[in-house]
Scaffold this active site. Sequence first.
Site, PDB file in Angstrom:
ATOM      1  N   LYS A 111       1.626   7.288 -13.764  1.00 43.20           N
ATOM      2  CA  LYS A 111       2.319   7.878 -12.506  1.00 43.20           C
ATOM      3  C   LYS A 111       3.166   6.821 -12.087  1.00 43.20           C
ATOM      4  CE  LYS A 111       1.678   8.234  -8.132  1.00 43.20           C
ATOM      5  NZ  LYS A 111       3.069   8.000  -8.032  1.00 43.20           N
ATOM      6  N   GLU A 114       7.491   7.092  -6.777  1.00 41.28           N
ATOM      7  CA  GLU A 114       8.307   8.016  -6.605  1.00 41.28           C
ATOM      8  C   GLU A 114       9.973   7.459  -6.666  1.00 41.28           C
ATOM      9  OE1 GLU A 114       6.350   7.216  -2.467  1.00 41.28           O
ATOM     10  OE2 GLU A 114       5.414   7.375  -4.829  1.00 41.28           O
ATOM     11  N   GLY A 172      -5.300   1.613  -2.086  1.00 45.21           N
ATOM     12  CA  GLY A 172      -6.192   1.229  -3.031  1.00 45.21           C
ATOM     13  C   GLY A 172      -7.519   1.856  -2.514  1.00 45.21           C
ATOM     14  N   GLU A 189      -5.187  -4.036  -8.281  1.00 39.13           N
ATOM     15  CA  GLU A 189      -4.030  -5.252  -7.651  1.00 39.13           C
ATOM     16  C   GLU A 189      -3.494  -4.751  -6.418  1.00 39.13           C
ATOM     17  OE1 GLU A 189      -0.944  -7.080  -6.931  1.00 39.13           O
ATOM     18  OE2 GLU A 189      -0.285  -6.548  -8.773  1.00 39.13           O
ATOM     19  N   ARG A 217      12.383 -13.853  -3.823  1.00 41.96           N
ATOM     20  CA  ARG A 217      12.319 -13.220  -5.056  1.00 41.96           C
ATOM     21  C   ARG A 217      12.296 -11.619  -4.490  1.00 41.96           C
ATOM     22  NH1 ARG A 217       8.543 -12.489  -9.548  1.00 41.96           N
ATOM     23  NH2 ARG A 217       7.214 -13.381  -8.261  1.00 41.96           N
ATOM     24  N   CYS A 223       4.164  -8.613  -4.381  1.00 36.99           N
ATOM     25  CA  CYS A 223       2.567  -8.856  -3.841  1.00 36.99           C
ATOM     26  C   CYS A 223       2.473 -10.296  -3.738  1.00 36.99           C
ATOM     27  CB  CYS A 223       1.946  -8.121  -4.716  1.00 36.99           C
ATOM     28  SG  CYS A 223       2.078  -8.224  -6.496  1.00 36.99           S
ATOM     29  N   SER A 381       3.672 -16.247 -12.344  1.00 35.01           N
ATOM     30  CA  SER A 381       3.191 -15.125 -13.277  1.00 35.01           C
ATOM     31  C   SER A 381       3.714 -15.426 -14.682  1.00 35.01           C
ATOM     32  CB  SER A 381       3.807 -13.723 -12.472  1.00 35.01           C
ATOM     33  OG  SER A 381       3.289 -13.793 -11.236  1.00 35.01           O
ATOM     34  N   GLU A 398      -5.243  -8.679 -14.731  1.00 35.08           N
ATOM     35  CA  GLU A 398      -4.388  -8.082 -15.605  1.00 35.08           C
ATOM     36  C   GLU A 398      -3.808  -9.331 -16.400  1.00 35.08           C
ATOM     37  OE1 GLU A 398      -3.172  -3.858 -13.812  1.00 35.08           O
ATOM     38  OE2 GLU A 398      -1.794  -5.626 -13.256  1.00 35.08           O
TER      39      GLU A 398
END
Length: 418
Positions: A111, A114, A172, A189, A217, A223, A381, A398
């Site tokens: 999902k 939107e 969450g 996360e 950035r 996050c 990351s 992750e």
Amino acid sequence: SQERSARLRRWFELMMENKEELARIITAENGKPLKEAQGEIVYAASFLEWFAEEARRIYGDVIPSAKDRRVLVLKQPVGVAAIITPWNFPSAMITRKVGAALAAGCTVVVKPAEDTPLSALALGELANQAGIPAGVYNVVPCSRQQTAAVGEVLCTDPLVSKISFTGSTATGKILLKHAAGTVKRVSMELGGHAPFIVFDSANVERAVAGALASKYRNSGQTCVCTNRFLVQKGIHDEFVEKFAKAIEKELHVGNGFDAKTTQGPLINEKAVEKVEKHIKDAVSQGASIVTGGKRHSLGKNFFEPTLLSNVTTKMLCTQEETFGPLAPVIRFETEAEAVAIANAANVGLAGYFYSQDPAQIWRVAEQLEVGMVGVNEGIISSAECPFGGVKESGLGREGSKYGIDEYLEIKYVCFGGL
């Protein structure tokens, strides 16, 4: 596992072959500068490449036991995984989850946010071309009005075995409550409030470069973006002066498709209003606007990259995640004070600090209550590294060799009568 590996690798290759088109979709959907969007596609594809290899490394164990039995440990896919992703990284947040899930042998229902459904659908087309079987990668776009209802169905349906979500801590918590009814496996996360500490021993030029990269950035809409700058009194003024000059010289607000643009629009009017609210609150309590401070002349959702000094921990911008191009700077005196301020938040996703004192580096890296620490580095990351937070910033990890474990169940088999 070899078949899954081959198809994930082919999906990776197709993403790289079509990276320009995929990047343009991202820029069209969320306004991210095209160069950043291209970087996201390379980053997103790297997870498919990584997990294509991890699919072949799902190892079990044989554990010594009594002489007439053998203990086996197997790892098996959890089942259907529901993947709920945000708008700020509409491709990478999907592949980071889906790559691991498919490598483990799970099917997925994605999902997307939107605001950014086209990126998820484009990935679906490439997955089809890569030979991912029909029904393995599924996309369920929905309107803003239906988002909560669709999320609830995914979390409560007994056919779904796993929920993976990236987004706000508030959302969450709602999804966790829904998932509790069927005791689903969950990885989250969630929101961050990243501190960026600059100690007196730091290389100021490198700290400014890291601050610029970490804060601005995607116009501050990530996050792991720095939300609070803590600068020791000995170099405070020098850092603020050089940071302001770097902002004014290197950041350019504009249309994401313009080559010189480094700062695109914020995602919507609500995001702009939050930045304005944080600035107004800080100034009313004595903060000074060093540069920026208002909506950009382009209007709509564009906002000037902003730097505040004379900031205190009582101001909203140091208590809440801004998620916009606002850099508040707090002056501190001692290491203990900086660590206490950094750890005062109820979340702990990423944290950064600059120091050239080896003993201090070890102390602070271990004391910061976050899941990821950047030492003399503002961008942390990569597919090889475990991404995730502590406290109210989430559950699980992750990417990396640990990411696939989120989609595997451990089964113990006791083989007796030998």
